[in-house]
Design a protein around this motif. Sequence first.
Motif, mmCIF file in Angstrom:
data_model
loop_
_atom_site.group_PDB
_atom_site.id
_atom_site.type_symbol
_atom_site.label_atom_id
_atom_site.label_comp_id
_atom_site.label_asym_id
_atom_site.label_seq_id
_atom_site.Cartn_x
_atom_site.Cartn_y
_atom_site.Cartn_z
ATOM 1 N N ALA B 343 44.549 39.234 39.448
ATOM 2 C CA ALA B 343 43.941 38.067 38.810
ATOM 3 C C ALA B 343 42.519 37.867 39.298
ATOM 4 O O ALA B 343 42.180 38.243 40.413
ATOM 5 C CB ALA B 343 44.760 36.829 39.103
ATOM 6 N N GLU B 350 42.607 30.953 36.087
ATOM 7 C CA GLU B 350 43.070 32.242 36.589
ATOM 8 C C GLU B 350 43.394 33.164 35.422
ATOM 9 O O GLU B 350 44.307 32.900 34.642
ATOM 10 C CB GLU B 350 44.317 32.046 37.459
ATOM 11 C CG GLU B 350 44.829 33.353 38.016
ATOM 12 C CD GLU B 350 46.038 33.148 38.918
ATOM 13 O OE1 GLU B 350 46.119 32.099 39.578
ATOM 14 O OE2 GLU B 350 46.899 34.045 38.953
ATOM 15 N N GLY B 352 44.882 36.588 34.554
ATOM 16 C CA GLY B 352 45.688 37.622 35.202
ATOM 17 C C GLY B 352 45.978 38.778 34.276
ATOM 18 O O GLY B 352 46.166 38.602 33.072
#
Lengths: 341, 407
Positions: B343, B350, B352
């Motif tokens: 990530a 975030e 990822g």
Amino acid sequence: MLAFINEPAVLSIILAVVKSIILVSVAMFHVAYATYFERKAIGHMQVRMGPMRVGPHGILQPVADMIKLFFKEDIIPEKADRTVFYFAPVISFVAAISSLSVIPFYKDWYVANINIGLLFILAMSSLGAYGIVMAGWASNSKYAFLGGLRSSAQVLSYEIAMGLSLVGVMIMAGSLNLREIVEAQNKLPYGMFAIPQILGLFVFLVAAFAETNRAPFDLPEAESELVAGYFAEYSGFRFALFYAGEYIAMIVMASLLTACYFGGWTLPPFILKALPWLGLVPGVVWFVLKVYFFIFFYYWIRATLPRYRYDQLMAIGWKVLIPLSLLNIFITGTLRILKVF
Amino acid sequence: MSNITMRELKEDIRTGLKTKELVLSMGPQHPSTHGVLRLVLELDGETVVKCTPYVGYLHRGTEKLCEHRTYLNALPLSDRLDYIVSMANNVGYVLAVERLFGIEAPPRAKYIRTIVSEMARLSGHLLWIATHALDIGAMTVFLYSFREREWLLDLFEHLCGARLTTSYPRIGGVRNDVTEEFLDSLYEFTEEFPRRIEEYETLIDQNRIWLQRTKGIGVISAEEAINWGLTGPVLRGSGVPYDVRKFAPYDAYPWVDFEVPVGKNGDVYDRYKVRMQEMRQSNRIIKQCIERMPKGPVMAPDAPKFTLPPKEKVMSEMESLIHQFVLITKGPIAAPEGEIYSAIEAPKGELGFYIVSDGTGRPYRLRLRSPSFVHASVLPRLCEGHLVADVIANIGTIDIVLGECDR
């Protein structure tokens, strides 16, 4: 055969018609260039140029816009209430432009000098709200409907504040006739009601923004929320009528502000005493300059402030402006009884 | 409305009037749903009783497409996720693949990637403040922040020839080295930018209407924010100092100084403040990177099986030409089998990449954890019980991009 023209009644009708035609054409010209000026002024405030393509510095942009709006297809939604849909923009426009008839631009420059001029303008501006509500209803679109609802609530609550704020002016001038109000101001040493009526002026200014649906009170046509609000379904010339109505209402409010608080076509006597040659300039120039300034002020505010939320707008109207205008009436009335002015 | 039939009307009169919520379909074509988000609002007057977000209008099957492309060829698809900050997505993708292969980019490349990620963050946040303010009605901020965004996009163009879909980072480094002019111009930008942020703040920061429209709107507590899976500035606005750049540092982030600004109340205003502070921190990071950047190669030299050979060598050496051909057509043959989640801190939160590799040159499965998708799901929680105008403020504050949300 043409002898009847000499009848005073007929003559006054002809005169009124001629005056109206002149006024409407001047007003429409101003509307066209008010849009241009708005785009230019806000453009420069926002580090861009505004219209630049049609003519030098985009000076012919309003003409191009007008041609475009005339030739656009007049779309009517299938499920719209046709009759109401047709009439809504007309009501909005007519209400706005007929208010112009009682405004004294100069000593004798008006279409009608009626004794209830101020009341007439207030009545007309509330009539204009009908156009908006009807447009919102007849479009049969949810966004337009919400816009119409917002507008009716807004105009209702701000009209009270606006009417009450003008009561102070009426008390001071002792008249509802706009010409007499202007003349009453010229008798004061500082030549305007803006100073003794500062509270009323503030309330009027804010209410005028709300009455004309201008930022930061442009909720009925909030672009980011309601797309275009009550005229979302309108196109072509009907759209242009709404647009023109809005700008004329703006000019009317600016003129009212000038006439009721800033001495109309007159200059404050102390300025005239200091610079007597300014008296040679025709009064209409001062009137127009003052109006232009307030129109610019509208644009300035639009480029500066975010938009209020619906409940906040109502709270300001009912909890701030109406009490303030009542206080203003009380103060003005007390001073009047005490013969301060 | 006017299409109530006579029969319905009679029914109403007989049974007594009943009220019904107005169902308003906001979007997918709407000026302030930031792309093609569709919200179905049930309104009681102006109050939102129920809000249901519908996503998928921009679905292009990015995850599936990746399964049919080599690791190298899938890179341009990451441009199209959050197309406003494509550079950050590129970095996120190449990092994930690098971690899968176990390659390490050279330090200079790491610094360059940090610079471009932060430039992407700036351009993303600039677009956010522009549209967020415009939605709330402060239209002037819009072009002021676009002026600076333009500067950044011009720099991107100088760097890699593209303004939006950059595809500049490569597995094992970056495509080409930065030029001196680029660094000079960027340094000039970092000197100037703090003043520009102050300029935006003069326009709205203390504005009473702005405060009334943003304070206490869309409040979400720290605990709830974590439970909803929020990340990025939206989470930090609630006071949780979670930042992938600090918690799992990548590229050059461990070598530079920066703070993670957090809010307190978790409302629209705090998230606004957090992002404004983040722009200052990004600026600081870029400046440090320019000052500390070492000389050296920009591609990992020891991994010819995974990274493309330099163009000059392709033109002059047979070996490199073969490598280039094989890499482009078949992909790296020796991809290790396994799974990896990697990530980055994208501007929105975030971002990822979860890659399952079956040992071939193409990912068996590539799953994207996109912050916009998670954030869109919290909209009903933020909007219900508030007014229509707050819906707009809330869409702006969670800062979603539908390209990333629908993938």
